[in-house]
Structure formats: C-alpha cells, structure tokens
Design a protein around this motif. Structure first.
Motif, short mmCIF file in Angstrom:
data_model
loop_
_atom_site.label_atom_id
_atom_site.label_comp_id
_atom_site.label_asym_id
_atom_site.label_seq_id
_atom_site.Cartn_x
_atom_site.Cartn_y
_atom_site.Cartn_z
N VAL A 151 -2.90 10.14 -8.20
CA VAL A 151 -4.15 9.93 -7.48
C VAL A 151 -4.68 11.27 -6.96
CG1 VAL A 151 -5.23 8.78 -5.51
CG2 VAL A 151 -3.48 7.62 -6.83
N ASN B 299 2.44 6.42 -7.06
CA ASN B 299 1.31 7.09 -7.74
C ASN B 299 0.93 8.41 -7.09
OD1 ASN B 299 1.19 4.81 -9.37
ND2 ASN B 299 -0.35 3.81 -8.08
N TYR C 47 -9.53 11.45 -2.60
CA TYR C 47 -9.77 10.06 -2.18
C TYR C 47 -8.45 9.31 -2.10
CZ TYR C 47 -14.75 10.78 -3.06
OH TYR C 47 -16.04 11.25 -3.03
N ASN D 96 -8.82 -1.18 -4.71
CA ASN D 96 -9.03 0.09 -5.41
C ASN D 96 -10.27 0.82 -4.88
OD1 ASN D 96 -6.82 0.15 -7.17
ND2 ASN D 96 -7.86 -1.15 -8.67
N PRO E 82 -12.19 3.54 -3.11
CA PRO E 82 -11.84 4.91 -2.73
C PRO E 82 -12.30 5.23 -1.31
CG PRO E 82 -13.77 4.91 -4.14
CD PRO E 82 -13.34 3.48 -4.03
N GLN F 145 -6.54 5.71 -2.56
CA GLN F 145 -6.68 4.47 -3.32
C GLN F 145 -6.46 3.31 -2.36
OE1 GLN F 145 -3.83 3.89 -6.44
NE2 GLN F 145 -4.96 2.19 -7.37
N ARG G 258 0.83 -1.21 0.00
CA ARG G 258 0.00 0.00 0.00
C ARG G 258 0.86 1.26 0.00
NH1 ARG G 258 -1.93 4.27 0.15
NH2 ARG G 258 -3.99 4.98 0.81
N PHE H 179 -8.98 5.13 -10.60
CA PHE H 179 -7.61 4.68 -10.34
C PHE H 179 -7.03 3.87 -11.50
CE2 PHE H 179 -9.58 4.76 -5.99
CZ PHE H 179 -9.00 5.96 -5.61
#
Length: 258
Positions: A125, A121, A129, A176, A178, A131, A114, A240
């Motif tokens: 992102v 990312n 929110y 994935n 949110p 991911q 995670r 995402f």
C-alpha cells in the motif's frame, strides 16, 4: 550481536511508548466499567498520542523492527479496538442486550481485521493513503461521540443512532476507501508555516473545547475523505487491487501444465 548500552536504550524507547499506549487502553476499560466515561475517553486520547510517538521515535533512532511493528499492532487492538468497543457498549449499547454486544464486537472484529490487513499489505500500500480508516481514527470517532453526548445529555436519547454510528465506523476500517495520510502531501510541503499554525490552533481548540472538538475534527476528516473519494473515484479505482503472490504462482504452474 551485543548492543552497547545507548543502543539498548534506543531499542527500548519506542516500545516503552507502545506499552504506555497499551496501558491507556487497559485503564480506559477499567474506567468505563466503573462508569467514568469522561476519563475513559480522555485517557484513550493520551494513548493516541503515545501511539503517534512510538513509530516516529523508532524512525528517528533507526530502531524499527518486526517485533516493534507486531507489538504496536497488539497494543492498538487493546487501546483502539477493545477499549472503544467496551466504552461504546457501556455508554450506548448495554440497553440493547445481545444486539448491543454483537455491535460492540463487530467494531472490535473490524479493528483487528484492519490491523491484520495493514500488516499483511504493509509493503504493497502506498504511504500516501491508508486503505480504510486507521483504527486510531475509528477510536477517535467513538471517543468524540461519547464526549459530545456527555456535553449534550439530550443526544443520549437517540441510542439507536449510536448503534448505526458504531457500525459505520467499523465498516470504514475494513473498506477500501482511501484516507489521506498527509505524509507526502504537496500542499502541506509548500505551506509548512501555515500548517504549523493550523496545528497549534487545533491543539488550542481541543484543549479548550475537547468535548466538542474531538468528534468535530474526526468527522471533518472522515466525511471530507469520503467526499473526496466519491468525487475522484476513478483516480482510486485500482489503488488497492493487487494479485496475491500465491495466485500468481498457481497461474504460472497452470500455464506450465498446458
């Protein structure tokens, strides 16, 4: 570039909070190893507070850096990855032998994945929110479950449920789904006074009934987010999904060769 003394202090300050967060995770591992599960849980809550402060201090002082981001992630692996996994294993999973070790490791692995995905990312992102469930949120889920079991001893009988619970929170981190960050929430912006009152009320309840409220509040956030996602799945369908830059380059090269 030589920094002035006040500037050096400004750069040092957010990393101090990050180090304190790491120290809380390390202390929690020692405490849970000794069987002091309550204090092992509570010191992780303190670590979560330090974790929420370091980034804000860096933004306020204008000292955000790539070093700080990486140091924060390494600290989170210990405080919200290894420490909760060790806590869950000692409290719930030790009786399951190797299977318990595997389940605890799955939580740690998903937490590390995670954080790695978040760092990779971070510029892709939306800040509205997250991911997947943030690793501090998953840690709060483990902490809350331990605390409520300490409050109600009869729940510890259902240890297989605890195993599924740990896997559930681990899977949420790499999903994935949110989860609202509330950073740009229109509802929050329009109701600042009510939100501030609600925050103080929640803090008062947590201080008074920490063994129940930590798990309850985390469950409300998690299951509320899941319900909202299921209800508005079409809205988040492509949130995402993006193409890897290397894939774009390969596609471009292939098109040139045709």
């Amino acid at each position: 570039m030589i920094l002035s003394t006040p500037r050096r202090v400004a750069f040092f300050l957010p990393n101090t909070f990050t180090a304190l967060n790491m120290a809380c995770g390390f202390a929690s591992i020692i405490m849970s190893w000794k069987g002091d599960y309550y204090n092992a849980s509570m010191i992780l809550l303190l670590g979560a507070i330090f974790d929420s402060v370091d980034g804000r201090v860096a933004r306020i002082t204008g000292t955000q850096s790539a070093f700080g981001e990486q140091f924060d992630s390494l600290s989170d692996v210990i405080s919200f990855g290894a420490a909760p996994a060790f806590l869950a294993y000692n409290f719930f999973l030790a009786d399951f032998g190797r299977l318990g070790i595997v389940v605890a490791f799955i939580y740690l692995l998903c937490g590390a994945l995670r954080l790695a995905r978040f760092n990779a990312n971070i510029n892709k992102v939306s800040s509205d929110y997250f991911q997947g469930l943030p690793i501090p949120g998953a840690a709060l889920g483990i902490i809350g479950y331990v605390l409520i079991n300490l409050e109600f001893d009869s729940l510890t009988i259902a240890k297989p449920v605890a195993m599924l619970y740990v896997v559930f929170y681990a899977s949420l981190m790499v999903s994935n789904v949110p989860f609202n960050s509330f950073k740009k929430s229109e509802w929050v912006r329009k109701r600042k006074r009510k939100v501030l009152f609600l925050i103080f009320l929640i803090l008062a309840l947590v201080v008074s009934y920490e063994r129940i409220m930590v798990g309850l509040l985390t469950s409300i956030y998690v299951f509320g987010s899941l319900a909202y996602y299921i209800k508005n799945k079409s809205k988040f369908q492509d949130m995402f999904e993006w193409r890897n830059e290397n894939e774009d380059d390969d596609t471009h090269e292939e098109s040139d060769n045709i």
